[in-house]
Design an enzyme around this catalytic site. Structure first.
Site, PDB file in Angstrom:
ATOM      1  N   SER A   1       0.818  -1.212   0.000  1.00 45.06           N
ATOM      2  CA  SER A   1       0.000   0.000   0.000  1.00 45.06           C
ATOM      3  C   SER A   1       0.854   1.264   0.000  1.00 45.06           C
ATOM      4  O   SER A   1       1.689   1.436  -0.871  1.00 45.06           O
ATOM      5  CB  SER A   1      -0.953  -0.061   1.194  1.00 45.06           C
ATOM      6  OG  SER A   1      -2.077   0.701   0.901  1.00 45.06           O
TER       7      SER A   1
ATOM      8  N   HIS B   1      -7.546  -5.700   0.062  1.00 46.79           N
ATOM      9  CA  HIS B   1      -6.342  -4.875   0.109  1.00 46.79           C
ATOM     10  C   HIS B   1      -5.488  -5.320   1.303  1.00 46.79           C
ATOM     11  O   HIS B   1      -5.809  -4.998   2.455  1.00 46.79           O
ATOM     12  CB  HIS B   1      -6.811  -3.423   0.286  1.00 46.79           C
ATOM     13  CG  HIS B   1      -5.715  -2.424   0.385  1.00 46.79           C
ATOM     14  ND1 HIS B   1      -4.976  -2.013  -0.692  1.00 46.79           N
ATOM     15  CD2 HIS B   1      -5.213  -1.735   1.452  1.00 46.79           C
ATOM     16  CE1 HIS B   1      -4.091  -1.102  -0.306  1.00 46.79           C
ATOM     17  NE2 HIS B   1      -4.214  -0.929   0.994  1.00 46.79           N
TER      18      HIS B   1
END
Ligand code: GCU
Length: 445
Positions: free
Chosen positions: A277, A421
């Site tokens: 990320s 995610h």
């Protein structure tokens, strides 16, 4: 009363200037509202057409035709453009770096690994200093130095393990008993994202540090960041022009590597770095800048990472500055104004991936992570292809992303993992197999 006309003239000029500036900003905002929705867009049909800059075309209009021309002219030019446009100046080396062994445990994972904690002290001749703690695991039964996986991690080193003897790191603000207890709660919280036992079993060493120890991930993080080596408190009270936290984190990854390669069990010629990320964004920039890194594992990095900025899908540079405000310290200050029009930026992220050539890069997306624009992450990898081709390396061959859980590519590789995610074991399986191929790591018996 008689008014001196020579005084009035500059006054009216100023008024006119202010009026024009007002109209201009109204127009750009209106333009933005008409063309780019404030609410995130996930619909390709509503996306303005994307025209990417040609990675091979120099600012003077000439096209590079060979790997040599790329390395000599275009690569330095693009590096500079990414500094100026996205990540800011790369911080220099501190005057001195000292390593102190804080702990050593030689029976980790049934004796398979040695674990060390190393205090890294950055010191300046002007008396300023800053430090971080690196958590390192090396295989204890290897016949030769092991290749390395490295990176910065969320929370602190203690988030990677349940072991209470690993120091809690990364807490950069007032250490009240309540805060300390809260910080301690992160222990083991990210252990599933960092399968250290598996990494060791596969023949790799690994070294990590908390990203907060490099730059606390907050808008006022400057004063507790590595930038205090070069700047005083007054300068760090506001954001530093031409600098960014991603720039600092990338620098930090290189300093973790410096530390790890001082260890005799680590092979400094086979280094992979990994980040998820926002740390995926930092990992890609770190790997581009630090040519010791032979493989960059860029996980769900999204906007400002691997995803193309010109595709207005999911998160955009503009929303990073104007909605969640991460942009205000993750990126260089000059991007704020320019984020409104990514189509006018001199770079896009396929060129960042291309700066890895001829080294290896592996980009992962997740099926439930539309915010990061998986297709934009794939296309960056795809459009880096022409630069890899200069080195005789075939990049990704299809413009269409592969179906989920079907890795593609070799030196440039991509995986669209099923799920959310996150950095998961399925990601590691692919990254480890890519690393095996890149570094020629023998399979464990
Ligand atoms: C937010 C942010 C992303 C970032 C992510 C993360 O979602 O908008 O740009 O990648 O946080 O770091 O988890």
């Amino acid at each position: 009363m008689k008014i001196n006309r020579s005084i009035l003239l500059p006054f009216f000029a100023l008024l006119l200037g202010l009026l024009l500036a007002g109209c201009h900003s109204m127009n750009t905002v209106q333009h933005y509202q008409q063309t780019i929705p404030w609410e995130p867009n996930f619909d390709e049909q509503r996306m303005p057409p994307v025209v990417l800059p040609d990675a091979l075309k120099c600012l003077n209009g000439k096209k590079v035709r060979t790997a040599d021309e790329w390395l000599r002219y275009r690569r330095p030019e693009l590096l500079r453009l990414f500094e100026e446009t996205m990540y800011g100046k790369r911080p220099p080396m501190p005057d001195h770096v000292e390593y102190t062994l804080l702990s050593e445990k030689d029976d980790e994972f049934d004796g398979m690994a040695i674990r060390r904690e190393i205090l890294v002290n950055f010191r300046m001749d002007n008396g300023r200093h800053h430090d971080m703690v690196v958590l390192l695991y090396v295989p204890s039964r290897a016949e030769r130095p092991a290749p390395l996986f490295t990176g910065l991690v969320f929370r602190g080193n203690h988030a990677l393990t349940d072991d209470p003897s690993v120091q809690a790191t990364g807490q950069r603000y007032p250490k009240t008993p309540e805060k300390q207890a809260e910080w301690e709660q992160f222990r083991g919280q990210r252990k599933n994202s960092y399968p250290i036992r598996t990494i060791i079993e596969r023949g790799y060493a690994c070294a990590f540090a908390s990203y907060h120890d490099i730059f606390p991930d907050r808008i006022d993080g400057w004063s507790q960041s590595i930038y205090r080596l070069w700047h005083d408190d007054a300068e760090l009270a506001a954001r530093l022009p031409g600098c960014s936290s991603i720039g600092a984190w990338a620098w930090g990854i290189s300093r973790v590597i410096d530390c790890a390669v001082t260890q005799p069990e680590v092979d400094g010629t086979r280094i992979a770095c990994i980040g998820h990320s926002r740390l995926g964004k930092a990992t890609l920039w770190a790997a581009v800048c630090d040519e010791r890194i032979g493989l960059a594992c860029v996980n769900d990095s999204g906007c400002g990472g691997a995803a193309l900025s010109r595709r207005l899908i999911g998160e955009t540079l503009f929303s990073m500055f104007n909605k969640n405000h991460f942009g205000e310290f993750w990126f260089t200050d000059t991007l704020a104004e320019r984020s409104l029009h990514p189509e006018n930026l001199p770079v896009d992220q396929h060129e960042l991936v291309a700066l890895m050539a001829p080294r290896a890069v592996s980009i992962h997306s997740a099926t439930e992570d539309n915010w990061a624009d998986p297709k934009g992450e794939y296309l960056s990898a795809y459009y880096a292809g022409p630069v890899y081709r200069l080195f005789g390396i075939e990049g990704l061959t299809s413009r269409e992303p592969p179906p989920p859980d079907t890795p593609v590519g070799e030196t440039v590789s991509y995986l669209f993992r099923t799920g959310r995610h996150d950095l998961q074991i399925a990601d590691w399986e692919h990254y480890l197999s890519v690393a095996d191929a890149v570094f020629n790591t023998p399979k464990p018996e």
